[in-house]
Design a protein around this motif. Structure first.
Motif, PDB file in Angstrom:
ATOM      1  N   ILE A 110       0.821  -1.205   0.000  1.00  3.76           N
ATOM      2  CA  ILE A 110       0.000   0.000   0.000  1.00  3.76           C
ATOM      3  C   ILE A 110       0.861   1.264   0.000  1.00  3.76           C
ATOM      4  CG2 ILE A 110      -1.635   1.330   1.415  1.00  3.76           C
ATOM      5  CD1 ILE A 110      -2.648  -1.531   2.393  1.00  3.76           C
ATOM      6  N   GLN A 111       1.905   1.271   0.839  1.00  2.52           N
ATOM      7  CA  GLN A 111       2.727   2.477   1.019  1.00  2.52           C
ATOM      8  C   GLN A 111       3.808   2.628  -0.043  1.00  2.52           C
ATOM      9  OE1 GLN A 111       2.347   2.416   5.944  1.00  2.52           O
ATOM     10  NE2 GLN A 111       4.306   1.977   4.985  1.00  2.52           N
ATOM     11  N   ASN A 112       4.347   1.527  -0.543  1.00  4.35           N
ATOM     12  CA  ASN A 112       5.453   1.571  -1.505  1.00  4.35           C
ATOM     13  C   ASN A 112       5.207   0.610  -2.665  1.00  4.35           C
ATOM     14  OD1 ASN A 112       7.003   2.003   1.416  1.00  4.35           O
ATOM     15  ND2 ASN A 112       7.745   3.342  -0.213  1.00  4.35           N
ATOM     16  N   PRO A 113       4.114   0.803  -3.401  1.00  2.69           N
ATOM     17  CA  PRO A 113       3.781  -0.149  -4.474  1.00  2.69           C
ATOM     18  C   PRO A 113       4.864  -0.255  -5.537  1.00  2.69           C
ATOM     19  CG  PRO A 113       2.480   1.863  -4.659  1.00  2.69           C
ATOM     20  CD  PRO A 113       3.154   1.918  -3.328  1.00  2.69           C
ATOM     21  N   GLU A 114       5.652   0.815  -5.681  1.00  2.00           N
ATOM     22  CA  GLU A 114       6.699   0.805  -6.709  1.00  2.00           C
ATOM     23  C   GLU A 114       7.821  -0.174  -6.384  1.00  2.00           C
ATOM     24  OE1 GLU A 114       8.239   3.407  -3.491  1.00  2.00           O
ATOM     25  OE2 GLU A 114       6.270   3.102  -4.423  1.00  2.00           O
ATOM     26  N   LYS A 115       7.897  -0.649  -5.144  1.00  2.00           N
ATOM     27  CA  LYS A 115       8.976  -1.561  -4.737  1.00  2.00           C
ATOM     28  C   LYS A 115       8.568  -3.031  -4.799  1.00  2.00           C
ATOM     29  CE  LYS A 115      10.817   1.828  -1.399  1.00  2.00           C
ATOM     30  NZ  LYS A 115      11.879   2.349  -2.267  1.00  2.00           N
ATOM     31  N   VAL A 185     -10.192  -2.161   4.033  1.00  2.00           N
ATOM     32  CA  VAL A 185     -10.600  -2.896   2.830  1.00  2.00           C
ATOM     33  C   VAL A 185     -10.367  -2.047   1.585  1.00  2.00           C
ATOM     34  CG1 VAL A 185     -12.571  -3.907   1.610  1.00  2.00           C
ATOM     35  CG2 VAL A 185     -12.263  -4.336   4.063  1.00  2.00           C
ATOM     36  N   GLU A 186     -10.653  -0.747   1.692  1.00  2.00           N
ATOM     37  CA  GLU A 186     -10.458   0.121   0.515  1.00  2.00           C
ATOM     38  C   GLU A 186      -8.986   0.188   0.106  1.00  2.00           C
ATOM     39  OE1 GLU A 186     -11.384   2.850   4.124  1.00  2.00           O
ATOM     40  OE2 GLU A 186     -12.028   0.896   3.338  1.00  2.00           O
ATOM     41  N   ALA A 213      -8.584 -12.959  -0.775  1.00  2.00           N
ATOM     42  CA  ALA A 213      -8.214 -13.011  -2.193  1.00  2.00           C
ATOM     43  C   ALA A 213      -9.241 -12.274  -3.045  1.00  2.00           C
ATOM     44  CB  ALA A 213      -8.073 -14.459  -2.647  1.00  2.00           C
ATOM     45  N   ASP A 214     -10.514 -12.381  -2.661  1.00  2.00           N
ATOM     46  CA  ASP A 214     -11.580 -11.719  -3.424  1.00  2.00           C
ATOM     47  C   ASP A 214     -11.530 -10.197  -3.296  1.00  2.00           C
ATOM     48  OD1 ASP A 214     -12.516 -14.171  -4.246  1.00  2.00           O
ATOM     49  OD2 ASP A 214     -14.130 -14.272  -2.746  1.00  2.00           O
ATOM     50  N   MET A 215     -10.941  -9.692  -2.191  1.00  2.00           N
ATOM     51  CA  MET A 215     -10.810  -8.241  -2.020  1.00  2.00           C
ATOM     52  C   MET A 215      -9.709  -7.657  -2.906  1.00  2.00           C
ATOM     53  SD  MET A 215     -10.938  -7.856   2.127  1.00  2.00           S
ATOM     54  CE  MET A 215     -11.990  -8.917   3.108  1.00  2.00           C
ATOM     55  N   LEU A 216      -8.748  -8.493  -3.294  1.00  2.00           N
ATOM     56  CA  LEU A 216      -7.565  -8.020  -4.009  1.00  2.00           C
ATOM     57  C   LEU A 216      -7.783  -8.101  -5.512  1.00  2.00           C
ATOM     58  CD1 LEU A 216      -5.092 -10.038  -1.773  1.00  2.00           C
ATOM     59  CD2 LEU A 216      -5.373  -7.551  -1.727  1.00  2.00           C
ATOM     60  N   PRO A 217      -7.451  -7.065  -6.259  1.00  2.75           N
ATOM     61  CA  PRO A 217      -7.684  -7.073  -7.701  1.00  2.75           C
ATOM     62  C   PRO A 217      -7.066  -8.278  -8.417  1.00  2.75           C
ATOM     63  CG  PRO A 217      -7.105  -4.867  -6.980  1.00  2.75           C
ATOM     64  CD  PRO A 217      -6.926  -5.769  -5.790  1.00  2.75           C
TER      65      PRO A 217
END
Length: 252
Positions: A110-115, A185-186, A213-217
């Motif tokens: 969430i905080q560092n998606p680029e890593k 969740v968001e 798993a269903d919450m995650l794209p």
């Protein structure tokens, strides 16, 4: 063990093997050796062609012990992981987290998606968006003068494990008091990398895998048959599923 500085703390880590990096984040009361080396994970990942970096979270293993619950927020511990990635000069890594380590790994995403190239959340499913179950009982068990005074079943489980790993009980009590951070969740719905959610079929601590798993794209669920929270960590089903997942989304 090598050490690095993160948020004013001295943290220990180990680098094993060569190949695409996998940063392994252990669970509460454990450490890099107990969670990942002794269970055969490091060996299995090296054989599959990966480099494994095991971190001792703050308050655990050979890392610095602190006793203020405010220093154990999951977001803060996630910054430790991001700082280790930077310290080692990696652009992107795969994350492998178990239990508390899965919660920490989610915050890194969430905080560092680029890593993050992909992630494996072990031992934490539907209960990811909620505070740790039985946390007050676990704290009481860790603060008790002896194991004989602990009657709560979950508290006893964690106290026995903490004594087995020769952990600092006061640091762990502070950690449990601070690391129960809810993952919204968001925010989970914003994690865009592939994520494998792997939880034991008998794991009441982590909750079932499929709802998370269903919450995650790009979430996938793996049920580790006939295993509870404590016994799923090194299970061959978990390793096989994780290695198959990595081979598809993060090949060595």
């Amino acid at each position: 063990m090598p050490v690095f500085q993160s948020e004013g703390l001295t943290l220990a880590y180990e680098v094993h093997g060569e190949g695409p990096p996998v940063v392994a984040v252990h669970g509460f009361g454990s450490n890099g050796v107990v969670n990942w080396v002794a269970t055969g994970w490091v060996e299995a990942l090296i054989e599959a062609g990966y480099q494994v970096i095991t971190l001792d979270n703050r308050g655990h293993g050979q890392s610095e012990k602190v006793y203020d619950p405010a220093l154990y927020g999951a977001e803060d511990m996630a910054r430790d992981v991001a700082n280790l990635i930077d310290h080692l000069g990696f652009e992107k890594v795969a994350l492998l987290g178990y239990s508390m380590g899965a919660r920490i790994s989610a915050f890194v995403c969430i905080q560092n998606p680029e890593k993050v190239a992909c992630a494996i959340f072990g031992g934490l499913g539907a209960n990811m968006p909620t505070p740790t179950l039985d946390s007050e009982e676990i704290i009481a068990a860790l603060e008790a003068d002896s194991l004989s005074q602990v009657t709560h079943p979950t508290g006893r489980q964690f106290r026995i494990f903490a004594e087995h790993t020769k952990s600092d009980l006061k640091a762990l009590a502070a950690c449990m008091g601070g690391s129960r951070t809810r993952v919204a969740v968001e925010d989970l719905k914003r994690i865009e990398v592939p994520v494998l959610v792997a939880v034991g079929s008998e794991d009441v601590v982590g909750g079932p895998a499929q709802p998370l798993a269903d919450m995650l794209p790009r979430g996938e669920a793996l049920v580790i048959a006939r295993r509870d929270h404590m016994r799923a960590t090194g299970d061959p089903q978990f390793k096989r599923g994780a290695l198959a997942f990595l081979a598809r989304v993060y090949p060595a």
